[in-house]
Every structure is written in structure tokens, then in C-alpha cells.
Motif scaffolding. Structure first.
Motif: not given
Ligand SMILES: [Zn+2]
Length: 293
Positions: A41, A60, A63
């Protein structure tokens, strides 16, 4: 140790370069997006399982970084099953017979092969919940989502379709700007689409633009900022010129988060920042509201 780096696909790195950059590459073997199971990510550096990411609309799970989403996936995500793809027959004529490090014709055919699309755009008509809509989604992996004559004409047709059928228009922008290989023919698209949108406005048909990462250049400077509602996905880079060019021009350090969706919302350039998972519901509610007026 048996640690195989090819499992990872880095957004910015040398393991696999994104499709756009590999346009210039000579090693054909490196141009494919790896079919690795894991992806790193760019938001939190965590290694996430690709299947999880796809399950989560390419956001993601840790996050909430919003990865890019292709035109097809975007249409699939927003419209109910049974939608129809339209205006798919247009192809660039390479009006300038342009060549830089390689002929534009070659770039086009490679991008067509890689994406399965004719150009960096896909038009569809169908149901967005209770609303019959016209949807136009851009494809960033097709020469950086750049806008040449085909993208311009396809969007203009979506606008006309919306006006003739009196259906709301939604455009999902993802673009590096005008397509340099078509020179002034690209720039003319800005005027063409803007004129069509003015007619749509006169006809009283709603237009919503969804700005996704990244939306820049002539796309921002025309239709992407002309919606009755201009909304963006979290963290999307939105601007005209890039930050480096601006810094060199004004000789000042730019503020933190400059040109990101949240910054633009705060400064009044956007109406809302909407997470991808809420986008469809948000659009339905916005259209409910517009219809009621
Ligand atoms: Zn992430």
C-alpha cells in the motif's frame, strides 16, 4: 531466504513500473502489471492481499488509501446490473502523425491491447439505483487518462445523450490532462465539452462530476470543475499544473496537502469528499435532491 520480491507490486518503484511509464520502456517483459498475490500500500506501506483489496473496491483495508479504479470497474460499481456500454466505436486518427520516442500510433495500439478499450474513456447508460443516468468513466491506465479527440468526442456524446434523454450525467474523471500527441486537437476538446455542458445546463439536466486520483491539466480546467456538484474521492490529486512547476513559478513553498481533495474542499473548490464505498449512495441521494427541486 526464499523471499520472492516479485510478489510485490509497488506503485512507485522499480519492481514493476506502472503501465504509463512503461510506455517508454524497451523491455516488453516488464510492461505487464504483475499478477502477484500481494501489493504494497502506498498509503501505509502495509503488504495487503490483492484479493482483499479488490473485495474492498480497491481501497486499502487498513488506511483507506484509494487506489485507482479502471473505467469498467467504476461502471460496474456504480450502475446496477443490466447497464449498456455506448459510443464505443471511436478511434484516434493520429491527426498530427505524431512521434516522440516512438510513434503515437504505436502507443495507441499498445494501450488498446493492454486495456481492451478504444481510448481512455467508457460511456454507459443504465440505472443508478432509482435513477436512469448517463455515466462516463475515464481510464487512467490508457496513456495516463489523457484527453485527445476521442475522449473529448465521447464525453461530448455522453453530454448530448443526457440532454436528449433528459437523464442526469455523471462523469468520473481520472486524467493527466490533455493528450500532448494530439496537440491543439486535444485543447479544442475543452471548448467542445464545455459548450455541450452549457447546453445541458440550459436544458435543466443535472451534471455531477466525480474527481478521482489524479485529475489534472485540461480536464480539471474544463468539464471536471463544471458540475452542478463537484465531488472527489479521498486523497485525490486535483490540480492544473503540478506542484513542482508552481513552486518554481511563484518561488514559494506550497502548503501541506496542497492539491489534495481535502485541501480543495476546505478552500471551497469542491462540494464534498466522498469515500468510494459511500459514493453510489451519495450520488443517489444527490439526484433525489436535484429531482425534488
Ligand atoms: Zn494502506
Amino acid at each position: 531466504m526464499g523471499f520472492d520480491m516479485s510478489w510485490f507490486k509497488r506503485e512507485n518503484g522499480d519492481l514493476t513500473t506502472p503501465a504509463v511509464e512503461t510506455e517508454n520502456g524497451t523491455d516488453a517483459g516488464r510492461t505487464v502489471r504483475t499478477e502477484g498475490l500481494w501489493i504494497k500500500c502506498v498509503g501505509c506501506r502495509a503488504t495487503i492481499w490483492k484479493a482483499d483489496l479488490e473485495q474492498n473496491l480497491n481501497v486499502c483495508t487498513r488506511c483507506q488509501h484509494h487506489f485507482k479504479l479502471g473505467a469498467r470497474e467504476r461502471i460496474e460499481m456504480l450502475l446496477d446490473p443490466g447497464y449498456e456500454l455506448v459510443d464505443t466505436g471511436l478511434r484516434s486518427t493520429d491527426p498530427l502523425n505524431f512521434s516522440d520516442v516512438k510513434p503515437y500510433k504505436q502507443r495507441l495500439s499498445k494501450a488498446q491491447e493492454q486495456t481492451g478499450l478504444g481510448d481512455a474513456i467508457l460511456n454507459a447508460q443504465g440505472q443508478l439505483g432509482p435513477h436512469a443516468v448517463i455515466l462516463s468513466a475515464m481510464e487512467y491506465s490508457f496513456i495516463g487518462g489523457s484527453m485527445g479527440a476521442v475522449v473529448g468526442e465521447t464525453i461530448a456524446r455522453a453530454v448530448d445523450r443526457a440532454r436528449e434523454q433528459r437523464k442526469p450525467l455523471i462523469v468520473v474523471a481520472a486524467s493527466g490532462g490533455a493528450r500532448m500527441m494530439e496537440g491543439v486537437a486535444s485543447l479544442m476538446q475543452m471548448a467542445k465539452i464545455s459548450t455541450a455542458l452549457a447546453q445541458l445546463d440550459d436544458a435543466g439536466v443535472p451534471y455531477i462530476c466525480v474527481l478521482t486520483d489524479p485529475t489534472t491539466g485540461g480536464v480539471t480546467a474544463s468539464f471536471a470543475m463544471l458540475g452542478d456538484l463537484n465531488i472527489a474521492e479521498p486523497g485525490a490529486l486535483i490540480g492544473f499544473a503540478g506542484p513542482r512547476v508552481i513552486e518554481q513559478t511563484i518561488r514559494q513553498k506550497l502548503p501541506e496537502g496542497f492539491q489534495r481533495a481535502e485541501f480543495l474542499l476546505e478552500k471551497g473548490f469542491l462540494d464534498a469528499v466522498v469515500p468510494r464505498k459511500d459514493l453510489k449512495n451519495y450520488l443517489v441521494r444527490a439526484l433525489d435532491f436535484m429531482k425534488a427541486q
